[in-house]
Design a protein around this motif. Sequence first.
Motif, PDB file in Angstrom:
ATOM      1  N   ILE A 126      31.195  45.468  39.112  1.00 20.32           N
ATOM      2  CA  ILE A 126      31.514  44.367  40.038  1.00 20.32           C
ATOM      3  C   ILE A 126      32.226  44.933  41.270  1.00 20.32           C
ATOM      4  O   ILE A 126      31.884  44.612  42.413  1.00 20.32           O
ATOM      5  CB  ILE A 126      32.394  43.294  39.342  1.00 20.32           C
ATOM      6  N   ALA A 127      33.200  45.830  41.033  1.00 21.80           N
ATOM      7  CA  ALA A 127      33.942  46.424  42.159  1.00 21.80           C
ATOM      8  C   ALA A 127      32.988  47.186  43.078  1.00 21.80           C
ATOM      9  O   ALA A 127      33.064  47.066  44.310  1.00 21.80           O
ATOM     10  CB  ALA A 127      35.037  47.341  41.624  1.00 21.80           C
ATOM     11  N   ALA A 128      32.054  47.953  42.478  1.00 25.33           N
ATOM     12  CA  ALA A 128      31.121  48.744  43.303  1.00 25.33           C
ATOM     13  C   ALA A 128      30.238  47.824  44.157  1.00 25.33           C
ATOM     14  O   ALA A 128      30.002  48.093  45.342  1.00 25.33           O
ATOM     15  CB  ALA A 128      30.260  49.624  42.401  1.00 25.33           C
ATOM     16  N   ALA A 129      29.768  46.720  43.562  1.00 26.46           N
ATOM     17  CA  ALA A 129      28.909  45.789  44.314  1.00 26.46           C
ATOM     18  C   ALA A 129      29.690  45.142  45.467  1.00 26.46           C
ATOM     19  O   ALA A 129      29.175  44.982  46.581  1.00 26.46           O
ATOM     20  CB  ALA A 129      28.366  44.710  43.382  1.00 26.46           C
ATOM     21  N   LEU A 130      30.940  44.800  45.213  1.00 28.76           N
ATOM     22  CA  LEU A 130      31.749  44.173  46.268  1.00 28.76           C
ATOM     23  C   LEU A 130      32.016  45.170  47.391  1.00 28.76           C
ATOM     24  O   LEU A 130      31.897  44.837  48.576  1.00 28.76           O
ATOM     25  CB  LEU A 130      33.062  43.644  45.677  1.00 28.76           C
ATOM     26  N   GLU A 131      32.348  46.390  46.994  1.00 30.75           N
ATOM     27  CA  GLU A 131      32.636  47.396  48.030  1.00 30.75           C
ATOM     28  C   GLU A 131      31.381  47.713  48.850  1.00 30.75           C
ATOM     29  O   GLU A 131      31.453  47.872  50.067  1.00 30.75           O
ATOM     30  CB  GLU A 131      33.224  48.656  47.386  1.00 30.75           C
ATOM     31  N   ALA A 132      30.224  47.743  48.191  1.00 28.40           N
ATOM     32  CA  ALA A 132      28.970  47.985  48.924  1.00 28.40           C
ATOM     33  C   ALA A 132      28.675  46.846  49.899  1.00 28.40           C
ATOM     34  O   ALA A 132      27.923  47.014  50.857  1.00 28.40           O
ATOM     35  CB  ALA A 132      27.817  48.130  47.940  1.00 28.40           C
ATOM     36  N   ASN A 133      29.286  45.690  49.652  1.00 29.56           N
ATOM     37  CA  ASN A 133      29.110  44.542  50.545  1.00 29.56           C
ATOM     38  C   ASN A 133      30.326  44.354  51.461  1.00 29.56           C
ATOM     39  O   ASN A 133      30.612  43.242  51.909  1.00 29.56           O
ATOM     40  CB  ASN A 133      28.846  43.277  49.726  1.00 29.56           C
ATOM     41  N   ALA A 134      31.042  45.457  51.697  1.00 33.54           N
ATOM     42  CA  ALA A 134      32.141  45.501  52.674  1.00 33.54           C
ATOM     43  C   ALA A 134      33.324  44.615  52.305  1.00 33.54           C
ATOM     44  O   ALA A 134      33.992  44.056  53.174  1.00 33.54           O
ATOM     45  CB  ALA A 134      31.611  45.145  54.072  1.00 33.54           C
ATOM     46  N   LEU A 135      33.569  44.508  51.007  1.00 35.28           N
ATOM     47  CA  LEU A 135      34.705  43.689  50.556  1.00 35.28           C
ATOM     48  C   LEU A 135      35.775  44.561  49.902  1.00 35.28           C
ATOM     49  O   LEU A 135      35.455  45.527  49.215  1.00 35.28           O
ATOM     50  CB  LEU A 135      34.218  42.641  49.550  1.00 35.28           C
ATOM     51  N   PRO A 136      37.036  44.186  50.099  1.00 37.67           N
ATOM     52  CA  PRO A 136      38.110  44.938  49.442  1.00 37.67           C
ATOM     53  C   PRO A 136      38.215  44.507  47.980  1.00 37.67           C
ATOM     54  O   PRO A 136      37.913  43.363  47.636  1.00 37.67           O
ATOM     55  CB  PRO A 136      39.359  44.488  50.208  1.00 37.67           C
ATOM     56  N   THR A 137      38.657  45.434  47.129  1.00 38.73           N
ATOM     57  CA  THR A 137      38.819  45.051  45.725  1.00 38.73           C
ATOM     58  C   THR A 137      40.249  45.277  45.238  1.00 38.73           C
ATOM     59  O   THR A 137      40.615  44.802  44.171  1.00 38.73           O
ATOM     60  CB  THR A 137      37.855  45.854  44.830  1.00 38.73           C
ATOM     61  N   ALA A 138      41.035  46.026  46.015  1.00 41.67           N
ATOM     62  CA  ALA A 138      42.429  46.261  45.610  1.00 41.67           C
ATOM     63  C   ALA A 138      43.294  45.137  46.163  1.00 41.67           C
ATOM     64  O   ALA A 138      43.219  44.804  47.337  1.00 41.67           O
ATOM     65  CB  ALA A 138      42.894  47.601  46.146  1.00 41.67           C
ATOM     66  N   CYS A 139      44.097  44.562  45.274  1.00 45.02           N
ATOM     67  CA  CYS A 139      44.932  43.424  45.683  1.00 45.02           C
ATOM     68  C   CYS A 139      46.336  43.937  46.038  1.00 45.02           C
ATOM     69  O   CYS A 139      46.900  44.749  45.305  1.00 45.02           O
ATOM     70  CB  CYS A 139      44.986  42.442  44.514  1.00 45.02           C
ATOM     71  N   PRO A 140      46.906  43.468  47.155  1.00 44.79           N
ATOM     72  CA  PRO A 140      48.224  43.984  47.556  1.00 44.79           C
ATOM     73  C   PRO A 140      49.386  43.439  46.711  1.00 44.79           C
ATOM     74  O   PRO A 140      50.509  43.878  46.881  1.00 44.79           O
ATOM     75  CB  PRO A 140      48.359  43.513  49.003  1.00 44.79           C
ATOM     76  N   TYR A 141      49.111  42.471  45.841  1.00 44.78           N
ATOM     77  CA  TYR A 141      50.219  41.854  45.082  1.00 44.78           C
ATOM     78  C   TYR A 141      50.138  42.221  43.613  1.00 44.78           C
ATOM     79  O   TYR A 141      49.058  42.323  43.048  1.00 44.78           O
ATOM     80  CB  TYR A 141      50.176  40.324  45.215  1.00 44.78           C
ATOM     81  N   GLU A 142      51.308  42.368  43.026  1.00 46.64           N
ATOM     82  CA  GLU A 142      51.356  42.628  41.582  1.00 46.64           C
ATOM     83  C   GLU A 142      51.109  41.333  40.824  1.00 46.64           C
ATOM     84  O   GLU A 142      51.422  40.240  41.310  1.00 46.64           O
ATOM     85  CB  GLU A 142      52.730  43.174  41.211  1.00 46.64           C
ATOM     86  N   ASN A 143      50.602  41.486  39.596  1.00 51.15           N
ATOM     87  CA  ASN A 143      50.303  40.304  38.780  1.00 51.15           C
ATOM     88  C   ASN A 143      51.522  39.421  38.578  1.00 51.15           C
ATOM     89  O   ASN A 143      51.419  38.204  38.574  1.00 51.15           O
ATOM     90  CB  ASN A 143      49.749  40.736  37.430  1.00 51.15           C
ATOM     91  N   LYS A 144      52.677  40.046  38.406  1.00 48.59           N
ATOM     92  CA  LYS A 144      53.855  39.214  38.116  1.00 48.59           C
ATOM     93  C   LYS A 144      54.211  38.328  39.313  1.00 48.59           C
ATOM     94  O   LYS A 144      54.763  37.237  39.148  1.00 48.59           O
ATOM     95  CB  LYS A 144      55.026  40.037  37.605  1.00 48.59           C
ATOM     96  N   ALA A 145      53.881  38.779  40.528  1.00 43.55           N
ATOM     97  CA  ALA A 145      54.154  37.953  41.714  1.00 43.55           C
ATOM     98  C   ALA A 145      53.134  36.813  41.819  1.00 43.55           C
ATOM     99  O   ALA A 145      53.418  35.754  42.379  1.00 43.55           O
ATOM    100  CB  ALA A 145      54.089  38.819  42.961  1.00 43.55           C
TER     101      ALA A 145
END
Length: 348
Positions: free
Chosen positions: A286-305
């Motif tokens: 899923i991450a590879a497909a999103l990145e190939a479509n110019a989308l970010p996959t890393a989220c700047p926020y931690e889960n606890k936030a």
Amino acid sequence: MKTVTVHASNTYDVVIGGGVSALLPARLKTLYPGGRVCFVSEDRVAPLHLSALETAAKTAGIDTAHYIFPHGERSKNPAVLLSLLEFLAQEHFTRKDVLVALGGGVTGDLTGLASALFMRGMGLVQMPTTLLSMVDSSVGGKTAVNLDGGKNLCGVFRQPALVLCDLGYLKTLAPEDFADGMAEVVKYGVIADAALFDRVKDGVAPDDLEDVVTRCVEIKRDVVAADEFDTGKRALLNFGHTLAHAIETKSNYQISHGRAVAMGMVRIARIAEAFGYANEPCAGRIAAALEANALPTACPYENKALFPLTTGDKKCAGNSIALVLPSKIGDCLIERMPISRWKELLSA
Ligand SMILES: NC(=O)c1ccc[n+]([C@@H]2O[C@H](COP(=O)([O-])OP(=O)(O)OC[C@H]3O[C@@H](n4cnc5c(N)ncnc54)[C@H](O)[C@@H]3O)[C@@H](O)[C@H]2O)c1
């Protein structure tokens, strides 16, 4: 040109293809004979696409007005909604008249809600101008504005009478806004159609767009027909969205819906894998497909936030939350679990 017919509280066509906006005047005359039209749009889309539509409607003898608001998610709020309703009152619109939403998901959600509220209901036609709104928000009848307390918290179900997806509108869309729509396209592949996922995982060629949009609308049609009011299967469409809505809210809407959905899908897929809900590894694909479509996959926020923002979501009921977890590409399960368990998954 393709037509998908949606069977919900009312039956309506979604027409998809280059140039289909030209169908508007004739369809309006059939659906709302003698009705006046208020085009609702925003200040980026209106200068590009409104005057051609309004001129065509006027030429066909339809009385028109327009209401334009500032573009962007932060306009999807109760103040802009009320201002639109006041405009309709001042212009003496009635329940026999129709709102035509010309814009992306923000315009469609806001206009849909206004059409349900003004005089307890007037006509509604959706003319989506982003990929995201073509494949997702214009179809299925969910309308809303955001509240300070969270995303889409004030809304109703209101099906349109017609959706015209003119692919020509996508020519003026910025690449990053197109990419946002690809997040929802990838979502449809993951929840319902492995072949669609494979078809779009490296991007979509322009001459494949009509078929891809049509396939997404068909999937949405089927889910909406089975569960219009979101009491069961429709939750599938929320894959990635519980975290996405929290990410959007946390960023004060600086992170767009599509980007937040991309981040949310990858994170929840990783959780599904880590806790044995997935039958096969799919987060990486899923991450590879999103990145190939110019989308970010890393989220700047931690889960606890993000956790506190997820518990105000509509997917929560009492002390439980419904989560959509991929078991493999093309198949997801809806898992209702106690909030305490959700906190555990997020904290791990
Ligand atoms: N109702 C639903 O079922 C549903 C489903 C998914 C998303 N949504 C909602 O949709 C919204 C996101 O939709 P969106 O991504 O379309 O956002 P959007 O409406 O903000 O449009 C994105 C950007 O594209 C610009 N734009 C739109 N059409 C253009 C065109 N043809 N040419 C040039 N610029 C254009 C807009 O001005 C805006 O800056 C969110 O509020 C989300 O919650 C609703």
